[in-house]
Scaffold this active site. Sequence first.
Site, PDB file in Angstrom:
ATOM      1  N   ILE A  13     -26.165 -72.906  36.139  1.00 28.36           N
ATOM      2  CA  ILE A  13     -25.703 -72.765  34.993  1.00 28.36           C
ATOM      3  C   ILE A  13     -24.661 -73.741  34.269  1.00 28.36           C
ATOM      4  O   ILE A  13     -24.788 -74.212  33.316  1.00 28.36           O
ATOM      5  CB  ILE A  13     -24.933 -71.203  34.805  1.00 28.36           C
ATOM      6  N   LYS A  36     -18.376 -79.610  44.554  1.00 26.69           N
ATOM      7  CA  LYS A  36     -18.337 -79.852  46.011  1.00 26.69           C
ATOM      8  C   LYS A  36     -19.793 -80.331  46.482  1.00 26.69           C
ATOM      9  O   LYS A  36     -19.736 -80.820  47.698  1.00 26.69           O
ATOM     10  CB  LYS A  36     -17.982 -78.511  46.757  1.00 26.69           C
ATOM     11  N   LEU A  37     -20.805 -80.091  45.845  1.00 23.59           N
ATOM     12  CA  LEU A  37     -22.148 -80.309  45.967  1.00 23.59           C
ATOM     13  C   LEU A  37     -22.419 -79.611  47.357  1.00 23.59           C
ATOM     14  O   LEU A  37     -22.733 -80.212  48.344  1.00 23.59           O
ATOM     15  CB  LEU A  37     -22.576 -81.836  46.170  1.00 23.59           C
ATOM     16  N   THR A  38     -22.474 -78.227  47.327  1.00 28.18           N
ATOM     17  CA  THR A  38     -22.958 -77.589  48.320  1.00 28.18           C
ATOM     18  C   THR A  38     -24.605 -77.428  48.204  1.00 28.18           C
ATOM     19  O   THR A  38     -25.058 -78.310  47.260  1.00 28.18           O
ATOM     20  CB  THR A  38     -22.663 -76.059  48.374  1.00 28.18           C
ATOM     21  N   THR A 134     -19.538 -62.234  36.472  1.00 28.98           N
ATOM     22  CA  THR A 134     -20.911 -61.261  36.697  1.00 28.98           C
ATOM     23  C   THR A 134     -20.676 -60.135  36.394  1.00 28.98           C
ATOM     24  O   THR A 134     -19.707 -59.298  36.740  1.00 28.98           O
ATOM     25  CB  THR A 134     -21.389 -61.561  38.103  1.00 28.98           C
ATOM     26  N   ASP A 135     -21.595 -59.488  35.941  1.00 31.74           N
ATOM     27  CA  ASP A 135     -21.900 -57.911  35.608  1.00 31.74           C
ATOM     28  C   ASP A 135     -21.877 -57.223  36.868  1.00 31.74           C
ATOM     29  O   ASP A 135     -21.482 -56.091  37.013  1.00 31.74           O
ATOM     30  CB  ASP A 135     -23.014 -57.445  34.775  1.00 31.74           C
ATOM     31  N   GLU A 136     -21.990 -57.855  38.221  1.00 31.83           N
ATOM     32  CA  GLU A 136     -22.202 -57.196  39.376  1.00 31.83           C
ATOM     33  C   GLU A 136     -20.561 -56.794  39.921  1.00 31.83           C
ATOM     34  O   GLU A 136     -20.606 -55.592  40.492  1.00 31.83           O
ATOM     35  CB  GLU A 136     -22.662 -57.893  40.537  1.00 31.83           C
ATOM     36  N   TYR A 159     -20.773 -60.696  47.704  1.00 35.54           N
ATOM     37  CA  TYR A 159     -20.607 -61.658  46.500  1.00 35.54           C
ATOM     38  C   TYR A 159     -19.824 -60.602  45.459  1.00 35.54           C
ATOM     39  O   TYR A 159     -18.905 -61.383  44.962  1.00 35.54           O
ATOM     40  CB  TYR A 159     -22.178 -61.955  46.173  1.00 35.54           C
ATOM     41  N   LYS A 163     -16.088 -61.926  43.665  1.00 35.40           N
ATOM     42  CA  LYS A 163     -16.272 -62.456  42.000  1.00 35.40           C
ATOM     43  C   LYS A 163     -15.080 -61.288  41.439  1.00 35.40           C
ATOM     44  O   LYS A 163     -14.400 -61.598  40.778  1.00 35.40           O
ATOM     45  CB  LYS A 163     -17.527 -62.044  41.544  1.00 35.40           C
ATOM     46  N   LYS A 198     -33.328 -67.488  44.065  1.00 34.99           N
ATOM     47  CA  LYS A 198     -33.220 -66.476  43.061  1.00 34.99           C
ATOM     48  C   LYS A 198     -34.559 -65.716  42.762  1.00 34.99           C
ATOM     49  O   LYS A 198     -35.416 -66.386  42.763  1.00 34.99           O
ATOM     50  CB  LYS A 198     -32.342 -66.602  41.861  1.00 34.99           C
ATOM     51  N   PRO A 214     -42.094 -61.742  48.231  1.00 31.77           N
ATOM     52  CA  PRO A 214     -41.425 -60.508  48.763  1.00 31.77           C
ATOM     53  C   PRO A 214     -40.739 -59.752  47.666  1.00 31.77           C
ATOM     54  O   PRO A 214     -39.553 -60.288  47.133  1.00 31.77           O
ATOM     55  CB  PRO A 214     -40.487 -61.221  49.678  1.00 31.77           C
TER      56      PRO A 214
HETATM   57  P1  NAD Z   1     -25.181 -72.035  41.617  1.00 29.65           P
HETATM   58  O1  NAD Z   1     -25.139 -71.479  42.803  1.00 29.65           O
HETATM   59  O2  NAD Z   1     -26.569 -72.490  41.046  1.00 29.65           O
HETATM   60  O3  NAD Z   1     -24.136 -73.141  41.299  1.00 29.65           O
HETATM   61  C1  NAD Z   1     -22.907 -73.087  41.801  1.00 29.65           C
HETATM   62  C2  NAD Z   1     -22.163 -74.747  41.833  1.00 29.65           C
HETATM   63  O4  NAD Z   1     -20.832 -74.357  42.419  1.00 29.65           O
HETATM   64  C3  NAD Z   1     -22.910 -75.517  42.822  1.00 29.65           C
HETATM   65  O5  NAD Z   1     -23.179 -76.792  42.040  1.00 29.65           O
HETATM   66  C4  NAD Z   1     -21.974 -75.959  43.882  1.00 29.65           C
HETATM   67  O6  NAD Z   1     -22.221 -77.164  44.637  1.00 29.65           O
HETATM   68  C5  NAD Z   1     -20.630 -75.494  43.200  1.00 29.65           C
HETATM   69  N1  NAD Z   1     -19.707 -75.054  44.138  1.00 29.65           N
HETATM   70  C6  NAD Z   1     -19.692 -74.119  45.423  1.00 29.65           C
HETATM   71  N2  NAD Z   1     -18.743 -73.938  46.127  1.00 29.65           N
HETATM   72  C7  NAD Z   1     -17.866 -74.857  45.373  1.00 29.65           C
HETATM   73  C8  NAD Z   1     -16.460 -75.512  45.749  1.00 29.65           C
HETATM   74  N3  NAD Z   1     -15.978 -74.810  46.748  1.00 29.65           N
HETATM   75  N4  NAD Z   1     -15.810 -76.084  45.076  1.00 29.65           N
HETATM   76  C9  NAD Z   1     -16.663 -76.982  43.914  1.00 29.65           C
HETATM   77  N5  NAD Z   1     -17.731 -76.508  43.830  1.00 29.65           N
HETATM   78  C10 NAD Z   1     -18.466 -75.730  44.309  1.00 29.65           C
HETATM   79  O7  NAD Z   1     -24.699 -70.725  40.728  1.00 29.65           O
HETATM   80  P2  NAD Z   1     -24.955 -70.431  39.326  1.00 29.65           P
HETATM   81  O8  NAD Z   1     -26.152 -69.613  39.267  1.00 29.65           O
HETATM   82  O9  NAD Z   1     -25.126 -71.705  38.531  1.00 29.65           O
HETATM   83  O10 NAD Z   1     -23.788 -69.511  38.993  1.00 29.65           O
HETATM   84  C11 NAD Z   1     -22.611 -70.242  38.063  1.00 29.65           C
HETATM   85  C12 NAD Z   1     -21.646 -69.155  37.976  1.00 29.65           C
HETATM   86  O11 NAD Z   1     -21.840 -67.963  37.197  1.00 29.65           O
HETATM   87  C13 NAD Z   1     -20.957 -68.500  39.189  1.00 29.65           C
HETATM   88  O12 NAD Z   1     -19.660 -68.344  39.163  1.00 29.65           O
HETATM   89  C14 NAD Z   1     -21.769 -67.196  39.150  1.00 29.65           C
HETATM   90  O13 NAD Z   1     -20.757 -66.005  39.900  1.00 29.65           O
HETATM   91  C15 NAD Z   1     -21.956 -66.947  37.868  1.00 29.65           C
HETATM   92  N6  NAD Z   1     -22.921 -65.921  37.389  1.00 29.65           N
HETATM   93  C16 NAD Z   1     -24.139 -66.314  37.761  1.00 29.65           C
HETATM   94  C17 NAD Z   1     -25.322 -65.681  37.519  1.00 29.65           C
HETATM   95  C18 NAD Z   1     -26.685 -65.993  37.803  1.00 29.65           C
HETATM   96  O14 NAD Z   1     -27.739 -65.212  37.093  1.00 29.65           O
HETATM   97  N7  NAD Z   1     -27.067 -67.048  37.977  1.00 29.65           N
HETATM   98  C19 NAD Z   1     -25.077 -64.486  36.410  1.00 29.65           C
HETATM   99  C20 NAD Z   1     -23.410 -64.160  36.112  1.00 29.65           C
HETATM  100  C21 NAD Z   1     -22.586 -64.741  36.448  1.00 29.65           C
HETATM  101  P1  TYD Z   2     -31.485 -62.187  42.547  1.00 28.57           P
HETATM  102  O1  TYD Z   2     -32.181 -63.223  41.845  1.00 28.57           O
HETATM  103  O2  TYD Z   2     -31.187 -62.532  43.949  1.00 28.57           O
HETATM  104  O3  TYD Z   2     -30.095 -61.653  41.774  1.00 28.57           O
HETATM  105  P2  TYD Z   2     -29.066 -60.430  41.963  1.00 28.57           P
HETATM  106  O4  TYD Z   2     -29.270 -59.886  43.361  1.00 28.57           O
HETATM  107  O5  TYD Z   2     -27.565 -61.282  41.814  1.00 28.57           O
HETATM  108  O6  TYD Z   2     -29.435 -59.390  41.081  1.00 28.57           O
HETATM  109  O7  TYD Z   2     -32.356 -60.752  42.669  1.00 28.57           O
HETATM  110  C1  TYD Z   2     -32.770 -59.985  41.585  1.00 28.57           C
HETATM  111  C2  TYD Z   2     -33.283 -58.856  41.974  1.00 28.57           C
HETATM  112  O8  TYD Z   2     -34.591 -59.329  42.504  1.00 28.57           O
HETATM  113  C3  TYD Z   2     -32.518 -58.090  42.917  1.00 28.57           C
HETATM  114  O9  TYD Z   2     -32.728 -56.710  42.482  1.00 28.57           O
HETATM  115  C4  TYD Z   2     -33.209 -58.465  44.184  1.00 28.57           C
HETATM  116  C5  TYD Z   2     -34.716 -58.866  44.139  1.00 28.57           C
HETATM  117  N1  TYD Z   2     -35.176 -59.614  44.851  1.00 28.57           N
HETATM  118  C6  TYD Z   2     -36.477 -59.319  45.339  1.00 28.57           C
HETATM  119  O10 TYD Z   2     -36.951 -58.269  45.121  1.00 28.57           O
HETATM  120  N2  TYD Z   2     -36.968 -60.122  46.030  1.00 28.57           N
HETATM  121  C7  TYD Z   2     -36.691 -61.406  46.471  1.00 28.57           C
HETATM  122  O11 TYD Z   2     -36.825 -62.322  47.247  1.00 28.57           O
HETATM  123  C8  TYD Z   2     -35.298 -61.830  45.655  1.00 28.57           C
HETATM  124  C9  TYD Z   2     -34.455 -63.114  46.005  1.00 28.57           C
HETATM  125  C10 TYD Z   2     -34.835 -60.872  44.769  1.00 28.57           C
END
Ligand code: NAD
Ligand code: TYD
Length: 359
Positions: A13, A36-38, A134-136, A159, A163, A198, A214
């Site tokens: 994002i 941090k580039l994890t 997140t909404d979680e 997770y 958050k 994801k 899966p």
């Molecule tokens: P992502 O895992 O794709 O990216 C996370 C980024 O954070 C990576 O570039 C990683 O290198 C960096 N990072 C991790 N640990 C770090 C640290 N200690 N210091 C500096 N950088 C660090 O995540 P995303 O899906 O882009 O999500 C971004 C944010 O949005 C998160 O806070 C997540 O909780 C929130 N969010 C995500 C979703 C979703 O659907 N992906 C939904 C709601 C909220």
């Molecule tokens: P995910 O993309 O991991 O997001 P979140 O757990 O944060 O909602 O998963 C989305 C939904 O899909 C969640 O209900 C778990 C399910 N899921 C699968 O059924 N199979 C998979 O391999 C993954 C990664 C997720």
Amino acid sequence: MKNILVTGGAGFIGSNFIRYLFNDTDFKGRIVNYDKLTYAGNLANLSDIAEKYQGKRYFFIKGDICDANKVSNTFKKFNIDTIVHFAAESHVDRSILGPEYFIKTNIEGTFTLLKSALNFWKNDKGFRFHHVSTDEVYGSLGARGYFYENTPYDPRSPYSSSKASSDHLVRAYHHTYGLPMTISNCSNNYGPYQFPEKLIPLMILNALEGKNLPVYGDGKNVRDWLYVKDHCSAIWTILEKGKNGETYNIGGECEKKNIEIVKKVCSILEEEKPSSLNPVLDGKKYSDLITFVKDRPGHDRRYAINCDKIKKELGWKQSFDFDLALRQTIRWYIENTDWVKSVKDGSYRKWLSKNYSLR
Ligand code: NAD
Ligand code: TYD
């Protein structure tokens, strides 16, 4: 806003948000990507932006949000006035297997960032800490009902608990010390550059490779899907118009059962890259790959966001239709073979490790 620090800007994002700032807004200042580039951070996500703006209006700092000195020095060096905090460990399955990183980055890292922001802030009127959540954090819904901004927190995975803790810390820094902040709680995002752990990118890439798809449990868990660019426009709206101290829910108003998503991915793939012409499918259809597997422990049943507040108070709305945006996303994964290959074979890490030390 003149100097925006984006934490986690090399992730899914964050990188979409940085691209959105450059390409879709009138923002004219500097953007510092602090990451941090994890395993989830990939500078290739922003190669187009770096090529055009690096060293002029775009700067990358490899740093951990837990490193107080580096965070403080970055604030000073770039005279940061706005922080958009994405950096996090973000995958529920990984949090079940290894919660430690989640506690470290999501809680301690946010705390370090807040402490440094408070020291640096000095009552500057334009300052803002925007926390992306997140909404979680609200827990799991039954068949009816929605998450509102005032829904009590009830996180259920490592997770979402981490958050939730970070959200509480951000609010505490506002109420106790006056730090200007906003928070957004968002539903599941999808779109380009999402790491294939994801649901949506995993299903697209597994299907193209003829691997099993899966589906956890009965596949009837529900998520509310939001196209990543709609998330970016919502955050930008909050930065421009959001009120200090407020929380805004962001959702796609697009609830789908997981199994519906997986079937839709398969049917779009049949049109975009027919299984009959894909040799690895060996005569199978993509949907033949769907496999129900053991459920995720503590799997939340349903998430659904009510986002009336940001719509009514700030005038934001979603612009992307789910079916079209999902098709665009699938095309992106089909077309961007270099990105996909380097992520799948891990070579993006090798390139990074030559240039940076990685954990
Ligand atoms: P992502 O895992 O794709 O990216 C996370 C980024 O954070 C990576 O570039 C990683 O290198 C960096 N990072 C991790 N640990 C770090 C640290 N200690 N210091 C500096 N950088 C660090 O995540 P995303 O899906 O882009 O999500 C971004 C944010 O949005 C998160 O806070 C997540 O909780 C929130 N969010 C995500 C979703 C979703 O659907 N992906 C939904 C709601 C909220
Ligand atoms: P995910 O993309 O991991 O997001 P979140 O757990 O944060 O909602 O998963 C989305 C939904 O899909 C969640 O209900 C778990 C399910 N899921 C699968 O059924 N199979 C998979 O391999 C993954 C990664 C997720």
